[in-house]
Design a protein around this motif. Structure first.
Motif, PDB file in Angstrom:
ATOM      1  N   MET A  14       0.849  -1.201   0.000  1.00 12.28           N
ATOM      2  CA  MET A  14       0.000   0.000   0.000  1.00 12.28           C
ATOM      3  C   MET A  14       0.881   1.247   0.000  1.00 12.28           C
ATOM      4  SD  MET A  14      -3.179  -1.285   0.712  1.00 12.28           S
ATOM      5  CE  MET A  14      -3.831  -2.828   1.326  1.00 12.28           C
ATOM      6  N   SER A  15       0.748   2.065  -1.039  1.00  9.44           N
ATOM      7  CA  SER A  15       1.606   3.258  -1.129  1.00  9.44           C
ATOM      8  C   SER A  15       1.326   4.221   0.022  1.00  9.44           C
ATOM      9  CB  SER A  15       1.410   3.954  -2.467  1.00  9.44           C
ATOM     10  OG  SER A  15       0.114   4.480  -2.565  1.00  9.44           O
ATOM     11  N   THR A  16       0.081   4.271   0.484  1.00  5.82           N
ATOM     12  CA  THR A  16      -0.254   5.159   1.607  1.00  5.82           C
ATOM     13  C   THR A  16       0.534   4.755   2.849  1.00  5.82           C
ATOM     14  OG1 THR A  16      -2.472   5.362   0.728  1.00  5.82           O
ATOM     15  CG2 THR A  16      -2.166   6.035   2.989  1.00  5.82           C
ATOM     16  N   MET A  17       0.622   3.459   3.061  1.00  6.89           N
ATOM     17  CA  MET A  17       1.328   2.976   4.256  1.00  6.89           C
ATOM     18  C   MET A  17       2.821   3.271   4.133  1.00  6.89           C
ATOM     19  SD  MET A  17       0.401   1.757   7.103  1.00  6.89           S
ATOM     20  CE  MET A  17       1.463   1.550   8.522  1.00  6.89           C
ATOM     21  N   LYS A  19       4.136   5.783   2.604  1.00  7.20           N
ATOM     22  CA  LYS A  19       4.287   7.218   2.894  1.00  7.20           C
ATOM     23  C   LYS A  19       4.193   7.464   4.401  1.00  7.20           C
ATOM     24  CE  LYS A  19       2.355   8.956  -1.401  1.00  7.20           C
ATOM     25  NZ  LYS A  19       1.041   9.186  -1.996  1.00  7.20           N
ATOM     26  N   MET A  20       3.250   6.762   5.042  1.00 11.68           N
ATOM     27  CA  MET A  20       3.068   6.936   6.496  1.00 11.68           C
ATOM     28  C   MET A  20       4.310   6.506   7.268  1.00 11.68           C
ATOM     29  SD  MET A  20      -0.632   5.678   7.761  1.00 11.68           S
ATOM     30  CE  MET A  20      -0.048   5.586   9.436  1.00 11.68           C
ATOM     31  N   LYS A  23       7.042   9.104   6.717  1.00 17.94           N
ATOM     32  CA  LYS A  23       6.788  10.311   7.530  1.00 17.94           C
ATOM     33  C   LYS A  23       7.194  10.072   8.976  1.00 17.94           C
ATOM     34  CE  LYS A  23       4.156  13.352   5.076  1.00 17.94           C
ATOM     35  NZ  LYS A  23       4.421  14.774   5.015  1.00 17.94           N
ATOM     36  N   LYS A  27      10.168  11.843  11.226  1.00 19.29           N
ATOM     37  CA  LYS A  27       9.978  12.487  12.541  1.00 19.29           C
ATOM     38  C   LYS A  27      11.036  12.020  13.525  1.00 19.29           C
ATOM     39  CE  LYS A  27       4.996  13.234  12.393  1.00 19.29           C
ATOM     40  NZ  LYS A  27       3.704  12.652  12.772  1.00 19.29           N
ATOM     41  N   ASN A  60       1.634  -8.620   5.868  1.00 18.42           N
ATOM     42  CA  ASN A  60       0.553  -9.166   5.040  1.00 18.42           C
ATOM     43  C   ASN A  60       0.548  -8.525   3.648  1.00 18.42           C
ATOM     44  OD1 ASN A  60      -1.771 -10.520   4.280  1.00 18.42           O
ATOM     45  ND2 ASN A  60      -3.149  -9.258   5.539  1.00 18.42           N
ATOM     46  N   ALA A  89      -0.497  -5.761  11.392  1.00 20.83           N
ATOM     47  CA  ALA A  89      -1.752  -5.322  12.000  1.00 20.83           C
ATOM     48  C   ALA A  89      -2.320  -6.441  12.870  1.00 20.83           C
ATOM     49  CB  ALA A  89      -2.747  -4.931  10.925  1.00 20.83           C
ATOM     50  N   GLU A  90      -1.652  -7.596  12.869  1.00 19.32           N
ATOM     51  CA  GLU A  90      -2.232  -8.776  13.522  1.00 19.32           C
ATOM     52  C   GLU A  90      -1.216  -9.466  14.410  1.00 19.32           C
ATOM     53  OE1 GLU A  90      -4.015 -11.229  10.525  1.00 19.32           O
ATOM     54  OE2 GLU A  90      -4.020  -9.555   9.152  1.00 19.32           O
ATOM     55  N   ALA A  91      -0.820  -8.778  15.481  1.00 20.71           N
ATOM     56  CA  ALA A  91       0.247  -9.339  16.315  1.00 20.71           C
ATOM     57  C   ALA A  91      -0.266 -10.435  17.237  1.00 20.71           C
ATOM     58  CB  ALA A  91       0.900  -8.245  17.114  1.00 20.71           C
ATOM     59  N   GLU A  92      -0.675 -11.565  16.661  1.00 20.67           N
ATOM     60  CA  GLU A  92      -1.070 -12.693  17.493  1.00 20.67           C
ATOM     61  C   GLU A  92       0.209 -13.372  17.965  1.00 20.67           C
ATOM     62  OE1 GLU A  92      -4.424 -15.077  16.095  1.00 20.67           O
ATOM     63  OE2 GLU A  92      -4.828 -13.473  14.680  1.00 20.67           O
ATOM     64  N   LYS A 110       0.589  -2.179  13.803  1.00 22.08           N
ATOM     65  CA  LYS A 110      -0.136  -1.055  13.197  1.00 22.08           C
ATOM     66  C   LYS A 110      -1.473  -0.870  13.907  1.00 22.08           C
ATOM     67  CE  LYS A 110       0.118  -2.712   8.835  1.00 22.08           C
ATOM     68  NZ  LYS A 110      -0.049  -2.773   7.374  1.00 22.08           N
ATOM     69  N   PRO A 111      -1.969   0.342  14.095  1.00 22.60           N
ATOM     70  CA  PRO A 111      -1.325   1.605  13.754  1.00 22.60           C
ATOM     71  C   PRO A 111      -0.327   1.976  14.849  1.00 22.60           C
ATOM     72  CG  PRO A 111      -3.468   2.036  14.723  1.00 22.60           C
ATOM     73  CD  PRO A 111      -3.309   0.544  14.676  1.00 22.60           C
TER      74      PRO A 111
END
Lengths: 130, 167
Positions: A14-17, A19-20, A23, A27, A60, A89-92, A110-111
């Motif tokens: 995911m390109s959004t992820m 970028k996130m 960023k 920081k 994933n 996103a699924e830290a089982e 995540k997040p």
């Protein structure tokens, strides 16, 4: 902590992820990045770009998961000690155990905030320095 | 055989939305009450949907997050901390990432209670005429959320028992 000049390879379909994550790393103080949209492209990048000093990869992903990519990296003696942080996103519990057994330097769920990512990187750095 | 307890199922996804919104979009969020019907308006205005299949050993369901485009762009401005005027292809995958995070939280919560939710990859639907949206109009409950950047919805496709074939 990792040198802020370290080049980070960010792997996520995911390109959004991507970028996130970038960023968030900015920081923390990092400035040099490479990106890959899946584990196959990421493996090419690792082999071709000698400046890459840290990998932050999603778990994933289609085609080649982050765990498959990690196993491929660790199977090559040149990259046995390359810091590798998995993002999930699924830290089982069973996933975390599998990631650590496969040679992951650390993981972050995540997040996440910049403080959480910074903490995960610090832990990974400590683990690798032992 | 363990079927999904509806109350825990809804709560796990609602909590996932709240966590996603607070951390990813840096916004407080308040959920409204569950409505047993998908509002028709969601399928008329230009909207973007991030949808995922919830597949266990015994049941199959779905969860979908839905934004109208204006609200989605405001959400993405918070996520990326930069101006987002137009819904570009690059921006669309943010809705799938949001759903992925919500699903990840719900999966962890529900599997800790004995469920067997399998790994899944979310899909993006941004074409209002997509046939996949027809499925969301039936057997789907809706939960509205009010955030600092506007109202959006979570559509919960109620679990359907799988047919078990005995050989």
């Amino acid at each position: 902590m990792f040198d802020p000049a370290t080049k980070i390879l960010i792997v996520d379909d995911m390109s959004t992820m991507r970028k996130m994550v970038m960023k968030t790393c900015q920081k923390i103080g990092f400035t040099d990045f490479a990106e890959a949209a899946d584990g196959v492209l990421a493996w090419e990048a690792v082999q071709n770009d000698k400046k890459i000093g840290l990998i932050i990869s999603d778990w994933n992903m289609p085609n080649c998961t982050g765990l498959d990519f990690l196993k491929r990296v660790r199977a090559d003696a040149r990259f046995k000690h390359l810091p590798f942080l998995l993002v999930t996103a699924e830290a089982e519990k069973h996933q975390v155990i599998e990631a650590i057994k496969s040679g992951c330097s650390g993981y972050v769920v995540k997040p996440f905030t910049s403080e959480q990512l910074s903490g995960a990187l610090e832990e990974a750095h400590k683990r690798l320095s032992k | 055989m363990q079927l999904i307890d509806r109350e825990s199922y809804h709560k796990a996804f609602i909590d996932g939305v709240i966590i996603m919104c607070e951390v990813m979009c840096q916004s407080s969020v308040q959920n409204g009450s569950l409505d047993n019907k998908s509002p028709e308006s969601l399928f008329v205005v230009p909207s973007i949907f991030g949808s995922i299949q919830v597949d266990t050993d015994f049941e199959v369901a779905s969860a979908t997050i839905c934004f109208n485009q204006t609200t989605y762009l405001k959400a993405m401005e918070r996520v990326l901390e930069s101006t987002c005027d137009t819904l570009t292809e690059d921006l669309k995958d943010g809705v799938a990432e949001m759903m992925n995070i919500i699903f990840g939280h719900a999966k962890k919560e529900l599997n800790a209670k004995g469920q067997t939710i399998k790994l899944a990859i979310p899909k993006i639907i941004s074409d209002i005429n997509n046939s996949a949206l027809e499925d969301l109009k039936i057997n789907t409950s809706t939960i509205p959320f009010q955030s600092d950047f506007g109202t959006f919805h979570l559509l919960i496709g109620e679990p359907i028992k799988k047919e078990i074939t005995h050989v």
